[in-house]
Motif scaffolding. Structure first.
Motif, mmCIF file in Angstrom:
data_model
loop_
_atom_site.group_PDB
_atom_site.id
_atom_site.type_symbol
_atom_site.label_atom_id
_atom_site.label_comp_id
_atom_site.label_asym_id
_atom_site.label_seq_id
_atom_site.Cartn_x
_atom_site.Cartn_y
_atom_site.Cartn_z
ATOM 1 N N GLY A 60 0.834 -1.199 0.153
ATOM 2 C CA GLY A 60 -0.007 0.171 0.056
ATOM 3 C C GLY A 60 0.892 1.231 0.021
ATOM 4 N N LEU A 61 0.508 2.238 -0.639
ATOM 5 C CA LEU A 61 1.185 3.514 -0.688
ATOM 6 C C LEU A 61 0.720 4.312 0.259
ATOM 7 N N TRP A 62 1.665 5.141 0.660
ATOM 8 C CA TRP A 62 1.798 6.244 1.802
ATOM 9 C C TRP A 62 1.765 7.570 1.294
ATOM 10 N N ASP A 63 1.187 8.512 1.904
ATOM 11 C CA ASP A 63 1.408 9.852 1.642
ATOM 12 C C ASP A 63 2.055 10.468 2.911
ATOM 13 N N GLN A 64 3.184 10.837 2.973
ATOM 14 C CA GLN A 64 3.930 11.093 4.349
ATOM 15 C C GLN A 64 3.894 12.444 4.671
ATOM 16 N N HIS A 65 3.363 13.361 3.949
ATOM 17 C CA HIS A 65 3.134 14.812 4.178
ATOM 18 C C HIS A 65 1.695 15.327 3.804
ATOM 19 N N VAL A 66 0.747 15.393 4.689
ATOM 20 C CA VAL A 66 -0.709 16.022 4.320
ATOM 21 C C VAL A 66 -1.123 16.767 5.315
ATOM 22 N N GLY A 199 -4.662 4.007 -4.376
ATOM 23 C CA GLY A 199 -3.768 3.163 -3.852
ATOM 24 C C GLY A 199 -3.141 3.597 -2.619
ATOM 25 N N VAL A 200 -3.786 4.598 -2.103
ATOM 26 C CA VAL A 200 -3.338 5.102 -0.651
ATOM 27 C C VAL A 200 -3.897 4.368 0.491
ATOM 28 N N VAL A 201 -2.822 3.952 1.362
ATOM 29 C CA VAL A 201 -3.404 3.020 2.503
ATOM 30 C C VAL A 201 -3.153 3.933 3.740
ATOM 31 N N GLY A 202 -2.288 5.092 3.706
ATOM 32 C CA GLY A 202 -1.859 5.697 5.070
ATOM 33 C C GLY A 202 -1.418 7.004 4.588
ATOM 34 N N ILE A 203 -1.572 7.923 5.606
ATOM 35 C CA ILE A 203 -1.432 9.347 5.382
ATOM 36 C C ILE A 203 -0.726 9.832 6.640
ATOM 37 N N VAL A 204 0.241 10.572 6.732
ATOM 38 C CA VAL A 204 0.757 11.421 8.008
ATOM 39 C C VAL A 204 0.255 12.484 7.929
ATOM 40 N N ASP A 205 -0.655 13.010 8.781
ATOM 41 C CA ASP A 205 -1.667 14.381 8.965
ATOM 42 C C ASP A 205 -0.863 15.443 9.428
ATOM 43 N N PHE A 206 -0.524 16.354 8.964
ATOM 44 C CA PHE A 206 -0.089 17.543 9.423
ATOM 45 C C PHE A 206 -0.550 18.806 9.568
ATOM 46 N N GLU A 207 -1.912 18.452 9.763
ATOM 47 C CA GLU A 207 -2.991 19.648 9.902
ATOM 48 C C GLU A 207 -2.685 20.557 10.936
ATOM 49 N N PHE A 208 -2.820 21.780 11.055
ATOM 50 C CA PHE A 208 -2.342 22.586 11.831
ATOM 51 C C PHE A 208 -3.291 22.588 12.982
ATOM 52 N N SER A 209 -4.526 22.461 12.981
ATOM 53 C CA SER A 209 -5.689 22.599 14.077
ATOM 54 C C SER A 209 -5.981 20.931 14.184
ATOM 55 N N ARG A 227 -5.079 4.146 7.333
ATOM 56 C CA ARG A 227 -4.216 4.415 8.347
ATOM 57 C C ARG A 227 -3.941 5.895 8.371
ATOM 58 N N ILE A 228 -3.884 6.379 9.693
ATOM 59 C CA ILE A 228 -3.440 7.782 9.956
ATOM 60 C C ILE A 228 -2.266 7.885 10.925
ATOM 61 N N ARG A 229 -1.417 8.753 10.723
ATOM 62 C CA ARG A 229 -0.584 8.984 11.748
ATOM 63 C C ARG A 229 -0.724 10.602 12.220
ATOM 64 N N MET A 230 -1.046 10.914 13.036
ATOM 65 C CA MET A 230 -1.262 12.160 13.582
ATOM 66 C C MET A 230 -0.217 13.013 14.183
ATOM 67 N N ARG A 259 -2.659 6.110 14.700
ATOM 68 C CA ARG A 259 -1.573 6.246 15.705
ATOM 69 C C ARG A 259 -1.023 7.580 15.716
ATOM 70 N N MET A 260 -0.348 7.757 16.835
ATOM 71 C CA MET A 260 0.518 9.109 17.232
ATOM 72 C C MET A 260 1.737 9.203 16.138
ATOM 73 N N GLY A 261 1.823 10.387 15.500
ATOM 74 C CA GLY A 261 2.844 10.552 14.731
ATOM 75 C C GLY A 261 4.072 11.294 15.286
ATOM 76 N N PRO A 262 4.534 12.308 14.392
ATOM 77 C CA PRO A 262 5.742 13.168 14.991
ATOM 78 C C PRO A 262 5.298 14.303 15.513
ATOM 79 N N LEU A 263 6.369 14.923 16.210
ATOM 80 C CA LEU A 263 6.435 16.481 16.532
ATOM 81 C C LEU A 263 6.620 17.256 14.912
ATOM 82 N N LYS A 264 5.999 18.064 14.558
ATOM 83 C CA LYS A 264 6.214 18.779 13.389
ATOM 84 C C LYS A 264 6.992 20.296 13.862
#
Length: 504
Positions: A60-66, A199-209, A227-230, A259-264
């Protein structure tokens, strides 16, 4: 979880030099994990069975910055990508107000870095009257507001745009002007369904709010397809730490897919806004308050944030576009021992690319940006363009690549990003610095969250394609390859063995 047996699939070989299978094989997913790959597998009792009919199978494809909320809202905004001057933009605003009188205008996508003059609030006031207008630049790093919008968002009245940290803070208040119907769970679900169709199965969500509580509510209301990493930002870092959340932890109210993602950290600005922090001045430095751009926080502040996050189990995603910002971020990673990524790494010196590899810091890259930034980069960074979007340096020096879109700056479309990495041109011109191009295999591998050729032990996040993505056509010309990649037909997408898109 149920089991899923996929018959007659062709796993695409993603490791360099790896050969594909001679004939289709079966793939078994049990409890969300691939447990077997081989010919004529036995079907477990109760397992769902489907026939891939010889289609190609990739992880599965990931978008690592959304910025997922902004991307979800994008379809409702005034598209200003075609504006080539301030006059074009104000004319488009006037037309929108005439069509929808009394409705606030939220625009997105203008690239004022290529315009021949700076804009003013007064010229926007002249065409908008009492209708609030907020025009967000295509890089997301500044916004052009009229006076009534400035007042509504509690910003000081001025005759210039709102930039960087001041704009990021104001963006969180935008819903007070336009409401949040565009980011309802139903709207998020539609966005995720479209991503799954690519084909996206996962996203790293960098939303400000947002935050963990909002994602839990959204998840419970049906926005639970992928799949979501916040990610979190410095302003909410202590709340995340206080909740005991570490990178990789399941968020409260979710399941193993949320799941929990990174500090941006946004350590510098952008090319279009002329705020990316560079080692040398911009070519049009005479127009700028800061001739080489500037950092958004001091080196000490950056290191303090990295150290705090690392001590509490959080990876760090550090936005760094200019070469000075990249070098400073790497110093901070080296000094603190923190782990994570450089987001964008748009311009970098070769020695800093090598240091990125030595430190084990990922390069989170967005190849489609080079399509938009090509001309402006040549104009204001000149010969430095030879070390912009330097993907070949990164790969050859051992840097792990993680590809994404930065949606809504570019479309949430992994095939657009893959094609841009391979061809490095969006028009009839030759590829831009083709020495940094990737092969289709390399670009695809950088889009799968680090998973190689589908094998036992992998997550049951799988995509079936109607064409071979690493040899999508008979013509080896990179332009032809890019066209085939941009139009890659996705037959089915599975997350944890569950079908989330099916076009067979």
């Amino acid at each position: 979880m149920s089991s899923h047996l996929i018959r007659n699939a062709r796993p695409v070989p993603l490791a360099p030099g790896e050969q594909g299978v001679d004939r289709p094989v079966d793939v078994l997913v049990e409890d969300g994990t691939v447990t077997a790959v081989g010919p004529a597998l036995d079907r477990p009792a109760g397992a769902v069975e489907s026939d891939a009919q010889g289609r190609w199978l990739v992880p599965g494809l990931w978008d690592q910055h959304v910025h997922l909320g902004q991307w979800t809202l994008a379809s409702q905004r005034l598209d200003l990508a075609a504006a080539r001057s301030p006059e074009d933009a104000t004319r488009m605003v006037a037309d929108r107000i005439a069509e929808w009188p009394g409705h606030p205008v939220i625009g997105w996508g203008h690239r004022s870095g290529g315009w021949d003059r700076d804009v003013t609030v007064s010229e926007l006031d002249a065409v908008s009257g009492d209708t609030p207008v907020v025009l967000i630049s295509g890089d997301g790093h500044h916004a052009w507001l009229n006076t009534i919008a400035l007042l509504h968002l509690a910003l000081p009245v001025r005759d210039s745009v709102v930039r960087e940290a001041e704009w990021f803070a104001a963006y969180a208040r935008l819903s007070t002007l336009v409401g949040d119907d565009g980011t309802s769970p139903e709207a998020y679900r539609r966005t995720l369904e479209h991503a799954a169709s690519l084909g996206v199965v996962g996203i790293v969500d960098f939303e400000f709010s947002g935050g963990a509580a909002e994602w839990a509510a959204r998840w419970a209301a049906g926005a639970d397809l992928l799949r979501i990493r916040m990610a979190t930002y410095a302003e909410s870092l202590e709340d995340v730490i206080g909740a005991g959340l570490r990178t990789g932890d399941v968020l409260p109210g979710g399941d193993e897919r949320l799941r929990m993602g990174p500090l941006k950290i946004i350590s510098d600005g952008s090319l279009n806004t002329r705020t990316a922090w560079c080692c040398e001045p911009y070519a049009d430095a005479h127009r700028l308050e800061y001739p080489s751009g500037q950092p958004n926080l001091s080196g000490d502040e950056l290191r303090a944030l990295l150290a705090r996050a690392d001590a509490c189990g959080l990876e760090v995603a550090t936005h760094a576009i200019g070469d000075a910002a990249v070098a400073e971020a790497l110093e901070a990673y080296a000094g603190t021992g923190a782990r994570g990524s450089i987001e964008h790494a748009q311009m970098a010196r070769r020695e800093d690319v090598r240091r990125m590899a030595e430190l084990g810091i990922r390069a989170s890259i967005q190849p489609a940006h080079l399509l938009d930034d090509r001309d402006l980069t040549e104009r204001i960074w000149g010969e430095r363009s030879a070390r912009c979007f330097a993907f070949r340096w990164m790969l050859d020096d051992g840097v792990e690549l993680a590809m994404g879109s930065d949606a809504p700056v570019s479309a949430l479309d992994p095939w657009l990003a893959i094609a841009a990495a391979v061809h490095r041109s969006a028009d009839e011109r030759d590829p831009w610095h083709p020495e940094h191009a990737l092969t289709p295999r390399e670009a695809l591998a950088a889009s799968t969250d680090g998973w190689g050729t589908v094998a036992p032990g992998h997550p049951g996040d799988l995509v079936l394609l109607d064409r071979d993505p690493i040899a999508p056509g008979s013509d080896p010309d990179s332009g032809s390859l890019a066209q085939q990649l941009r139009t890659m037909p996705v037959a089915a997408t599975l997350v944890a063995g569950r079908v989330v898109h099916d076009d067979r």
